[in-house]
Design an enzyme around this catalytic site. Structure first.
Site, PDB file in Angstrom:
ATOM      1  N   ASP A   1       0.929  -1.181   0.090  1.00  0.00           N
ATOM      2  CA  ASP A   1      -0.262  -0.029  -0.145  1.00  0.00           C
ATOM      3  C   ASP A   1       1.074   1.236  -0.094  1.00  0.00           C
ATOM      4  O   ASP A   1       1.505   1.655   1.202  1.00  0.00           O
ATOM      5  CB  ASP A   1      -0.877  -0.017   1.195  1.00  0.00           C
ATOM      6  CG  ASP A   1      -1.786   1.061   1.270  1.00  0.00           C
ATOM      7  OD1 ASP A   1      -1.722   2.058   0.377  1.00  0.00           O
ATOM      8  OD2 ASP A   1      -2.805   1.262   2.046  1.00  0.00           O
TER       9      ASP A   1
ATOM     10  N   ASN B   1       3.484   5.582 -10.523  1.00  0.00           N
ATOM     11  CA  ASN B   1       2.459   5.309 -11.528  1.00  0.00           C
ATOM     12  C   ASN B   1       1.213   5.364 -10.554  1.00  0.00           C
ATOM     13  O   ASN B   1      -0.043   5.400 -11.272  1.00  0.00           O
ATOM     14  CB  ASN B   1       2.429   3.981 -12.372  1.00  0.00           C
ATOM     15  CG  ASN B   1       1.156   3.678 -13.055  1.00  0.00           C
ATOM     16  OD1 ASN B   1       0.812   4.363 -14.032  1.00  0.00           O
ATOM     17  ND2 ASN B   1       0.577   2.542 -12.581  1.00  0.00           N
TER      18      ASN B   1
ATOM     19  N   SER C   1       1.336  11.522 -14.542  1.00  0.00           N
ATOM     20  CA  SER C   1       0.468  12.490 -14.267  1.00  0.00           C
ATOM     21  C   SER C   1      -0.758  12.145 -14.959  1.00  0.00           C
ATOM     22  O   SER C   1      -1.125  11.103 -15.216  1.00  0.00           O
ATOM     23  CB  SER C   1       1.287  13.614 -14.322  1.00  0.00           C
ATOM     24  OG  SER C   1       0.314  14.947 -14.099  1.00  0.00           O
ATOM     25  N   SER C   2      -1.230  13.267 -15.543  1.00  0.00           N
ATOM     26  CA  SER C   2      -2.506  13.272 -16.296  1.00  0.00           C
ATOM     27  C   SER C   2      -2.698  14.626 -17.075  1.00  0.00           C
ATOM     28  O   SER C   2      -2.357  15.257 -16.460  1.00  0.00           O
ATOM     29  CB  SER C   2      -3.598  13.116 -15.535  1.00  0.00           C
ATOM     30  OG  SER C   2      -4.784  13.298 -16.288  1.00  0.00           O
TER      31      SER C   2
ATOM     32  N   TYR D   1      -7.965  15.510  -7.840  1.00  0.00           N
ATOM     33  CA  TYR D   1      -7.168  14.771  -8.922  1.00  0.00           C
ATOM     34  C   TYR D   1      -6.654  15.476  -9.679  1.00  0.00           C
ATOM     35  O   TYR D   1      -5.279  15.228  -9.871  1.00  0.00           O
ATOM     36  CB  TYR D   1      -8.157  13.790  -9.672  1.00  0.00           C
ATOM     37  CG  TYR D   1      -7.504  12.994 -10.490  1.00  0.00           C
ATOM     38  CD1 TYR D   1      -7.041  11.862 -10.376  1.00  0.00           C
ATOM     39  CD2 TYR D   1      -7.574  13.408 -12.016  1.00  0.00           C
ATOM     40  CE1 TYR D   1      -6.438  10.810 -11.516  1.00  0.00           C
ATOM     41  CE2 TYR D   1      -6.782  12.346 -13.051  1.00  0.00           C
ATOM     42  CZ  TYR D   1      -6.319  11.276 -12.651  1.00  0.00           C
ATOM     43  OH  TYR D   1      -5.801  10.678 -13.689  1.00  0.00           O
TER      44      TYR D   1
ATOM     45  N   LYS E   1      -2.348  16.121  -9.752  1.00  0.00           N
ATOM     46  CA  LYS E   1      -1.675  15.795 -11.187  1.00  0.00           C
ATOM     47  C   LYS E   1      -0.623  16.950 -11.427  1.00  0.00           C
ATOM     48  O   LYS E   1       0.193  16.713 -12.034  1.00  0.00           O
ATOM     49  CB  LYS E   1      -2.538  15.215 -12.064  1.00  0.00           C
ATOM     50  CG  LYS E   1      -3.117  13.896 -11.743  1.00  0.00           C
ATOM     51  CD  LYS E   1      -2.028  12.844 -11.542  1.00  0.00           C
ATOM     52  CE  LYS E   1      -2.693  11.268 -11.667  1.00  0.00           C
ATOM     53  NZ  LYS E   1      -1.786  10.299 -11.316  1.00  0.00           N
TER      54      LYS E   1
ATOM     55  N   VAL F   1      -7.312   6.425 -21.134  1.00  0.00           N
ATOM     56  CA  VAL F   1      -6.591   5.471 -21.374  1.00  0.00           C
ATOM     57  C   VAL F   1      -7.791   4.192 -20.981  1.00  0.00           C
ATOM     58  O   VAL F   1      -8.197   4.162 -19.791  1.00  0.00           O
ATOM     59  CB  VAL F   1      -5.510   5.054 -20.569  1.00  0.00           C
ATOM     60  CG1 VAL F   1      -4.713   3.721 -20.771  1.00  0.00           C
ATOM     61  CG2 VAL F   1      -4.319   6.067 -20.998  1.00  0.00           C
TER      62      VAL F   1
END
Length: 245
Positions: free
Chosen positions: A56, A83, A130-131, A144, A148, A177
């Site tokens: 974790d 990731n 990241s995103s 979120y 990121k 994705v």
């Protein structure tokens, strides 16, 4: 090489991609059964020397032990790929806490634990997933997206600070994705309107695959990318419309 969140999706594709290049890869994820299955399947597919551990990443001590144990097992750490994401999308303080602990702080802890080993490598790198939600306002614009974006800032600072030590640091920002069991497969099943809207934003007419994002990660990890540091590589099939200058 170390990969967090390596049992499924992008992380698993990264593990497979690195192993295909001849790297020895240790990966972790929270679900023990999923880790064991992924390790077995990767080896059966000819992935070479891969080792999975149930961790974790929000548990700083457990994460540090995994880094130390992996370094001892393989004798070195040349690269780390952060990731894992909590995927905590939506309002509420708990989502902010989860996004901070899992997305951002786990990356910081991973780097700090691995740094003594990376300093001994002649091809060391840090890569954070990241995103595109970190660079533009979309449906994930709360905790979120903020975390990121913070990842990209953190990695950029690392690149500058660690350059004298020969350690590179980069971020990869994927768009949508899709993979079985992933977030967008879940959205497709439970929120078809959001799924249709997201699909409609993709000029390619499809979402990306884990392998397409993994290719970007593997390329940045490669020693051949020796002059690439401090960048945020967007992998979104022209989904986002902001201009990176």
């Amino acid at each position: 090489m170390l990969v967090t969140g390596g049992s499924r999706g992008i992380g698993r594709a990264v593990v497979a991609g690195l192993a295909a290049e001849g790297a020895r890869v240790a990966f972790c994820a929270r679900d023990a059964d999923g880790v064991a299955a992924a390790e077995q399947e990767l080896r059966a597919a000819g992935a070479g020397e891969v080792a999975g551990t149930a961790v974790d990443v929000a548990d700083g001590e457990a994460l540090g032990r995994w880094v130390a144990d992996s370094a001892e097992r393989f004798g070195a750490v040349d690269a780390v790929v952060a990731n894992v994401s909590a995927l905590a999308i939506g309002p509420g303080e708990q989502n902010w806490r989860s996004s901070f602990e899992v997305d951002l702080l786990h990356t910081v802890r991973l780097v700090e634990a691995a740094l003594p080993h990376l300093e001994r490598s002649d091809a060391a790198s840090v890569t954070a997933v990241s995103s595109v939600s970190g660079r533009e306002i979309d449906f994930a614009d709360g905790s979120y997206g903020v975390m990121k974006a913070a990842l990209v800032h953190y990695v950029s600072g690392l690149a500058f600070d660690l350059a004298p030590k020969g350690i590179r640091a980069n971020a990869v920002s994927p768009g949508n994705v899709y993979f079985p069991g992933g977030v967008w497969a879940n959205v497709e099943q439970h929120d078809p309107a959001l799924y249709a809207h997201a699909m409609g934003l993709n000029p390619t007419g499809r979402m990306g695959t884990p392998e397409e994002t993994a290719y970007a990660v593997v390329s940045l990890v490669s020693p051949r990318a020796s002059r690439i540091s401090g960048t945020n590589l967007v992998v979104d099939g022209a989904l986002t419309r902001g201009v990176q200058l």
